[in-house]
Design a protein around this motif. Structure first.
Motif: not given
Length: 55
Positions: A8-12, A14-17, A20-24
């Motif tokens: 869950l920590g790793l998923f949390a 990675l979620l902002p990345l 960011g891809c959608e924004l780019v």
């Protein structure tokens, strides 16, 4: 239980990345629209200049 917290920590983290891809992607899509507009404007300007010199 400990593995679940780590996952869950790793998923949390990675979620902002993903957003960011959608924004780019949105920025590049807007850039394509602006680029097409500029190309059309330049072509129209060239046609207008050619028609002015031919008269």
């Amino acid at each position: 239980m400990k593995n679940r917290i780590i996952i869950l920590g790793l998923f949390a983290m990675l979620l902002p990345l993903l957003t960011g891809c959608e924004l780019v992607g949105d920025i590049f899509q807007a850039g394509i629209g602006v680029g097409i507009f500029i190309v059309i404007a330049v072509i129209a300007l060239i046609i207008w200049l050619i028609s002015k010199f031919r008269k």
